[in-house]
Design a protein around this motif. Structure first.
Motif, PDB file in Angstrom:
ATOM      1  N   GLY A  19      -1.660 -44.245 -16.213  1.00  0.00           N
ATOM      2  CA  GLY A  19      -2.477 -45.387 -15.812  1.00  0.00           C
ATOM      3  C   GLY A  19      -3.955 -45.146 -16.061  1.00  0.00           C
ATOM      4  N   TRP A  20      -4.388 -43.912 -15.719  1.00  0.00           N
ATOM      5  CA  TRP A  20      -5.805 -43.584 -15.947  1.00  0.00           C
ATOM      6  C   TRP A  20      -6.131 -43.620 -17.431  1.00  0.00           C
ATOM      7  CZ3 TRP A  20      -8.116 -39.661 -18.723  1.00  0.00           C
ATOM      8  CH2 TRP A  20      -9.487 -39.546 -18.585  1.00  0.00           C
ATOM      9  N   LYS A  21      -5.242 -43.085 -18.270  1.00  0.00           N
ATOM     10  CA  LYS A  21      -5.484 -43.063 -19.706  1.00  0.00           C
ATOM     11  C   LYS A  21      -5.578 -44.477 -20.247  1.00  0.00           C
ATOM     12  CE  LYS A  21      -3.139 -38.666 -20.633  1.00  0.00           C
ATOM     13  NZ  LYS A  21      -2.006 -38.027 -21.318  1.00  0.00           N
ATOM     14  N   SER A  22      -4.671 -45.380 -19.818  1.00  0.00           N
ATOM     15  CA  SER A  22      -4.688 -46.746 -20.313  1.00  0.00           C
ATOM     16  C   SER A  22      -5.982 -47.454 -19.934  1.00  0.00           C
ATOM     17  CB  SER A  22      -3.489 -47.517 -19.744  1.00  0.00           C
ATOM     18  OG  SER A  22      -3.537 -48.869 -20.124  1.00  0.00           O
ATOM     19  N   ALA A  23      -6.458 -47.216 -18.704  1.00  0.00           N
ATOM     20  CA  ALA A  23      -7.673 -47.905 -18.259  1.00  0.00           C
ATOM     21  C   ALA A  23      -8.916 -47.279 -18.860  1.00  0.00           C
ATOM     22  CB  ALA A  23      -7.735 -47.873 -16.740  1.00  0.00           C
ATOM     23  N   ALA A  24      -8.962 -45.919 -18.922  1.00  0.00           N
ATOM     24  CA  ALA A  24     -10.170 -45.236 -19.363  1.00  0.00           C
ATOM     25  C   ALA A  24     -10.340 -45.275 -20.867  1.00  0.00           C
ATOM     26  CB  ALA A  24     -10.149 -43.789 -18.862  1.00  0.00           C
ATOM     27  N   HIS A  25      -9.252 -45.058 -21.579  1.00  0.00           N
ATOM     28  CA  HIS A  25      -9.351 -44.939 -23.035  1.00  0.00           C
ATOM     29  C   HIS A  25      -9.152 -46.264 -23.758  1.00  0.00           C
ATOM     30  CE1 HIS A  25      -8.151 -40.417 -22.580  1.00  0.00           C
ATOM     31  NE2 HIS A  25      -9.398 -40.682 -22.163  1.00  0.00           N
ATOM     32  N   GLU A  26      -8.241 -47.124 -23.221  1.00  0.00           N
ATOM     33  CA  GLU A  26      -7.909 -48.361 -23.913  1.00  0.00           C
ATOM     34  C   GLU A  26      -8.538 -49.577 -23.252  1.00  0.00           C
ATOM     35  OE1 GLU A  26      -3.716 -48.622 -24.234  1.00  0.00           O
ATOM     36  OE2 GLU A  26      -3.456 -46.606 -25.066  1.00  0.00           O
ATOM     37  N   GLY A  27      -9.059 -49.394 -22.055  1.00  0.00           N
ATOM     38  CA  GLY A  27      -9.672 -50.516 -21.349  1.00  0.00           C
ATOM     39  C   GLY A  27      -8.658 -51.533 -20.868  1.00  0.00           C
ATOM     40  N   ALA A  68       1.749 -59.433 -11.684  1.00  0.00           N
ATOM     41  CA  ALA A  68       0.661 -59.972 -12.499  1.00  0.00           C
ATOM     42  C   ALA A  68      -0.420 -60.611 -11.633  1.00  0.00           C
ATOM     43  CB  ALA A  68       1.230 -60.997 -13.480  1.00  0.00           C
ATOM     44  N   VAL A  69       0.041 -61.369 -10.608  1.00  0.00           N
ATOM     45  CA  VAL A  69      -0.938 -62.028  -9.726  1.00  0.00           C
ATOM     46  C   VAL A  69      -1.770 -60.996  -8.973  1.00  0.00           C
ATOM     47  CG1 VAL A  69      -1.157 -63.437  -7.652  1.00  0.00           C
ATOM     48  CG2 VAL A  69       0.348 -64.163  -9.518  1.00  0.00           C
ATOM     49  N   ASN A  70      -1.099 -59.968  -8.440  1.00  0.00           N
ATOM     50  CA  ASN A  70      -1.817 -58.951  -7.702  1.00  0.00           C
ATOM     51  C   ASN A  70      -2.701 -58.123  -8.616  1.00  0.00           C
ATOM     52  OD1 ASN A  70      -1.004 -58.485  -4.604  1.00  0.00           O
ATOM     53  ND2 ASN A  70       0.736 -59.404  -5.709  1.00  0.00           N
ATOM     54  N   GLU A  71      -2.185 -57.872  -9.837  1.00  0.00           N
ATOM     55  CA  GLU A  71      -3.032 -57.135 -10.786  1.00  0.00           C
ATOM     56  C   GLU A  71      -4.280 -57.932 -11.111  1.00  0.00           C
ATOM     57  OE1 GLU A  71      -2.659 -56.065 -15.423  1.00  0.00           O
ATOM     58  OE2 GLU A  71      -1.093 -55.199 -14.142  1.00  0.00           O
ATOM     59  N   HIS A  72      -4.113 -59.225 -11.346  1.00  0.00           N
ATOM     60  CA  HIS A  72      -5.269 -60.071 -11.622  1.00  0.00           C
ATOM     61  C   HIS A  72      -6.217 -60.108 -10.425  1.00  0.00           C
ATOM     62  CE1 HIS A  72      -7.501 -63.250 -13.617  1.00  0.00           C
ATOM     63  NE2 HIS A  72      -7.420 -64.002 -12.501  1.00  0.00           N
ATOM     64  N   GLY A  73      -5.606 -60.163  -9.199  1.00  0.00           N
ATOM     65  CA  GLY A  73      -6.444 -60.134  -8.008  1.00  0.00           C
ATOM     66  C   GLY A  73      -7.180 -58.825  -7.876  1.00  0.00           C
ATOM     67  N   ASN A  74      -6.522 -57.702  -8.211  1.00  0.00           N
ATOM     68  CA  ASN A  74      -7.173 -56.397  -8.148  1.00  0.00           C
ATOM     69  C   ASN A  74      -8.295 -56.284  -9.168  1.00  0.00           C
ATOM     70  OD1 ASN A  74      -5.524 -55.568  -6.066  1.00  0.00           O
ATOM     71  ND2 ASN A  74      -4.041 -54.545  -7.416  1.00  0.00           N
ATOM     72  N   SER A  87      -0.438 -51.854 -13.892  1.00  0.00           N
ATOM     73  CA  SER A  87      -0.022 -51.884 -12.501  1.00  0.00           C
ATOM     74  C   SER A  87       1.465 -51.543 -12.406  1.00  0.00           C
ATOM     75  CB  SER A  87      -0.264 -53.272 -11.883  1.00  0.00           C
ATOM     76  OG  SER A  87      -1.625 -53.626 -11.956  1.00  0.00           O
ATOM     77  N   GLU A  88       1.866 -51.047 -11.239  1.00  0.00           N
ATOM     78  CA  GLU A  88       3.267 -50.758 -10.974  1.00  0.00           C
ATOM     79  C   GLU A  88       3.564 -51.008  -9.501  1.00  0.00           C
ATOM     80  OE1 GLU A  88       4.351 -46.742 -11.629  1.00  0.00           O
ATOM     81  OE2 GLU A  88       2.701 -45.887 -10.475  1.00  0.00           O
ATOM     82  N   LEU A  89       4.856 -51.409  -9.272  1.00  0.00           N
ATOM     83  CA  LEU A  89       5.303 -51.702  -7.916  1.00  0.00           C
ATOM     84  C   LEU A  89       6.060 -50.489  -7.407  1.00  0.00           C
ATOM     85  CD1 LEU A  89       5.645 -53.816  -5.633  1.00  0.00           C
ATOM     86  CD2 LEU A  89       7.759 -54.531  -6.776  1.00  0.00           C
ATOM     87  N   THR A  90       5.645 -49.983  -6.245  1.00  0.00           N
ATOM     88  CA  THR A  90       6.263 -48.785  -5.681  1.00  0.00           C
ATOM     89  C   THR A  90       6.591 -49.035  -4.221  1.00  0.00           C
ATOM     90  OG1 THR A  90       4.140 -47.833  -5.028  1.00  0.00           O
ATOM     91  CG2 THR A  90       4.975 -47.279  -7.223  1.00  0.00           C
ATOM     92  N   PHE A  91       7.544 -48.212  -3.745  1.00  0.00           N
ATOM     93  CA  PHE A  91       7.897 -48.265  -2.329  1.00  0.00           C
ATOM     94  C   PHE A  91       7.581 -46.915  -1.724  1.00  0.00           C
ATOM     95  CE2 PHE A  91      10.929 -47.399   1.087  1.00  0.00           C
ATOM     96  CZ  PHE A  91      10.688 -48.485   1.919  1.00  0.00           C
ATOM     97  N   ARG A  92       6.882 -46.905  -0.592  1.00  0.00           N
ATOM     98  CA  ARG A  92       6.502 -45.676   0.080  1.00  0.00           C
ATOM     99  C   ARG A  92       7.073 -45.657   1.488  1.00  0.00           C
ATOM    100  NH1 ARG A  92       2.011 -43.330  -2.489  1.00  0.00           N
ATOM    101  NH2 ARG A  92       2.228 -43.801  -4.710  1.00  0.00           N
ATOM    102  N   ASP A  93       7.743 -44.531   1.793  1.00  0.00           N
ATOM    103  CA  ASP A  93       8.218 -44.366   3.170  1.00  0.00           C
ATOM    104  C   ASP A  93       7.036 -44.215   4.133  1.00  0.00           C
ATOM    105  OD1 ASP A  93      10.832 -44.465   2.274  1.00  0.00           O
ATOM    106  OD2 ASP A  93      10.976 -42.306   1.996  1.00  0.00           O
ATOM    107  N   LYS A  94       6.094 -43.385   3.703  1.00  0.00           N
ATOM    108  CA  LYS A  94       4.856 -43.193   4.473  1.00  0.00           C
ATOM    109  C   LYS A  94       3.681 -43.261   3.522  1.00  0.00           C
ATOM    110  CE  LYS A  94       6.658 -40.381   8.290  1.00  0.00           C
ATOM    111  NZ  LYS A  94       6.540 -39.108   9.057  1.00  0.00           N
TER     112      LYS A  94
END
Length: 599
Positions: free
Chosen positions: A188-196, A69-75, A200-207
């Motif tokens: 995510g795009w649909k939620s932001a574009a259509h619903e405003g 939530a904090v990072n989403e708010h910061g973003n 956010s989601e937390l993911t782990f990336r090897d690379k």
């Protein structure tokens, strides 16, 4: 005694079985109680462990949620600052330029469906969008925008920024290869574009390809954020921002690990405390069991002592009952003997008296005959000494002498006959004495208790005893003057006769039995001593026990001395005994003179 009810034995068996059942039941319930307590503690520990684990998990989840939530708010704020800063100078010219690029022919291409039923762009469609992306990068406004973005994000935790138009096309990305991709199917795009709405989601990336280059093993937060036209409320695009939260998540994990360690430590402490509580409860349960066992043992000992006392009373009553039966049997025997003696005495007295009178008359007749013969002999003797007259001479001298001799012989025969009759008379006297002593011994002609001089009773007993003991044994009497006492003389005669018979049986061959009496101010003492073999020291304490005997089987019941002691004790007296092996034994019967001393 073998047929008597063994109260102690049956009580011991039944009580031990009952106490065993009670003890086993108590142990079972104590064990169940201990197990129940342990189960309750285990359940409490499990509940507390679950609570702690849930708390740790919730704390971790809350930390992740708050971080998101904090990072989403910061973003969101970053997006707003970014859009506000670049909108007029860089984004507006770029958005105006991309209108010249046509995406519709790429979107018109059909998607492919794989074996799992998922839909995705075909290679041709991907190539088409890649060409469109290359055209976007070739626009004159792209290079200034890209430079401004990279400059603004340099040194921040933002690893990637992507910009989508309202059709879902990636019109900008710090990873240039992704420009031109179609993301219209992204949630995510649909939620932001259509619903405003920001998502956010937390993911782990090897690379991961970031502004700083390729990074590895990073925790990232991807946020889809609607871009609002400055000064208005219209959504003009969507930002996708990737922020690096690896240090923050590591801190969260470290804190969560500390919580888990604390929870494990608390669980270990709780388990140790539960074990200590269980041991304490077990110890107290064992103490209670020991106390209960001690009380049960004490109760058993008390009851056993009571039962043993009762068994002793039962056995004593049984012995007394047997002794009473023996005494009753003896009394019946003595009664029968007395009746027989009375009948015999009655039957003998008349012929004895008649015979005695006849013998006396015969003796008198013989005395008279002897006198007549004696006078005739004297007369004949005087005549033979004088000269007879011729007229008076009836016998010749020789005939006269022969008559004198015959008369002398007749006189001797008369004397012998008289002596024989005197012997018969003495025998009759002895028969009368025997009958009188037998009647005196049975005492059936007297009351149950009478005033008696025991010397006289003992004389009858000794007279009767002489008829049954061996002729090799001398029975002596040493009586001192005694006062008369009130007693059941028939029973005491039985005691004295029994003691004399026992003394005679203890003598092998010749020996002496002495019956003596004496008196003091309180007691009359009758002693019966013998010169027999004596009684061994290990046997002496048991001689008055009922059914105890050293005689061979069939020769004794072991009740004689027990009955004798009982009779003497009923008269208020006692029997004392002293013996020495090889020298003899002495029994002393003490009887109180005072009536008040007798029960």
């Amino acid at each position: 005694m073998s047929n008597y009810f063994r109260l102690t034995r049956y009580f011991t068996v039944t009580s031990l079985v009952a106490l065993g059942v009670v003890g086993a039941t108590l142990m079972y319930f104590e064990h169940r109680q201990s197990n129940f307590f342990q189960e309750v503690q285990n359940k409490d520990a499990q509940i507390l462990t679950g609570i702690q684990s849930d708390f740790v998990n919730r704390a971790d989840a809350v930390a992740r949620r708050d971080l998101l939530a904090v990072n989403e708010h910061g973003n969101v704020n970053l997006t707003r600052l970014f859009s506000n800063a670049l909108w007029t100078s860089d984004l507006t010219p770029y958005l105006a330029d991309i209108r010249s690029v046509d995406f519709s022919h790429c979107k018109a291409l059909a998607n492919a469906v794989d074996a799992q039923g998922r839909s995705g762009p075909t290679p041709e469609k991907k190539a088409c969008f890649k060409e469109v992306g290359a055209k976007l990068q070739a626009l004159a406004s792209f290079a200034p925008l890209d430079a401004r973005v990279r400059e603004a994000m340099q040194g921040s935790t933002v690893f990637k920024i992507k910009v989508y138009d309202l059709s879902g096309i990636t019109i900008y990305s710090t990873e240039l290869d992704q420009i031109g991709e179609d993301k219209s199917g992204s949630t995510g795009w649909k939620s932001a574009a259509h619903e405003g709405k920001s998502i956010s989601e937390l993911t782990f990336r090897d690379k991961f390809s970031a502004l700083q280059g390729v990074v590895e093993n990073r925790d990232l937060i991807a946020s889809y954020l609607p871009v609002i036209e400055p000064g208005g409320k219209k959504i003009v695009g969507v930002f996708e921002v990737y922020a690096d939260v690896t240090p923050f998540l590591a801190q969260i994990k470290a804190t969560s690990s500390e919580f888990k360690q604390a929870a494990l430590s608390n669980q270990a402490r709780l388990a140790a405390q539960a074990d200590a509580n269980h041991k304490q409860v077990q110890s107290r349960s064992n103490q209670q069991l020991l106390i209960v066992a001690g009380l049960l043992a004490l109760l058993y000992v008390v009851l056993l002592s009571i039962v043993r006392r009762a068994q002793t009373v039962i056995e004593r009553q049984a012995r007394e009952s047997d002794a009473t039966k023996q005494r009753l049997a003896h009394s019946e025997k003595m009664t029968s003997l007395g009746q027989m003696v009375a009948g015999v005495a009655h039957q003998l007295n008349t012929p004895l008296a008649f015979s005695k009178n006849n013998v006396l008359l015969s003796i008198q007749a013989l005395d008279q005959l002897e006198g007549a013969v004696h006078r005739q002999i004297r007369h004949s003797t005087r005549r033979s000494e004088t000269v007879p007259r011729e007229s008076d001479t009836l016998l010749e001298p020789m005939d006269q002498e022969l008559l004198t001799q015959e008369l002398a012989a007749a006189m001797l025969e008369v004397r012998e006959a008289r002596e024989m009759l005197n012997d018969v008379l003495m025998g009759m006297g002895q028969m009368n004495e025997l009958v009188d002593n037998m009647r005196s011994f049975t005492r059936l002609d007297r009351a149950t208790t009478v005033e008696v001089n025991l010397n006289k009773a003992l004389g009858s007993v000794c007279y009767i005893a002489k008829t049954v003991i061996s002729t090799k044994i001398t029975l002596k009497q040493a009586f001192q003057p005694l006062p008369a006492i009130e007693c059941h003389v028939s029973q005491l005669n039985q005691v004295f006769l029994n003691l004399i018979n026992n003394a005679a049986q203890a003598i092998k061959g010749a020996g002496t039995i002495t019956v003596a009496t004496q008196a003091d101010a309180r007691f009359i003492t009758i002693s019966v001593s013998d010169t027999g073999d004596g009684i061994p020291a290990d046997v002496l304490p048991r001689i008055f026990e009922a059914y105890f005997t050293t005689k061979p089987s069939g020769e004794g019941t072991g009740l004689g001395l027990a009955i004798a002691l009982n009779i003497v004790e009923e008269h208020g007296g006692d029997i004392q005994v002293s013996s020495e092996v090889g020298l003899g034994t002495e029994f002393r019967v003490r009887l109180p003179i005072d009536k008040a001393a007798r029960p």
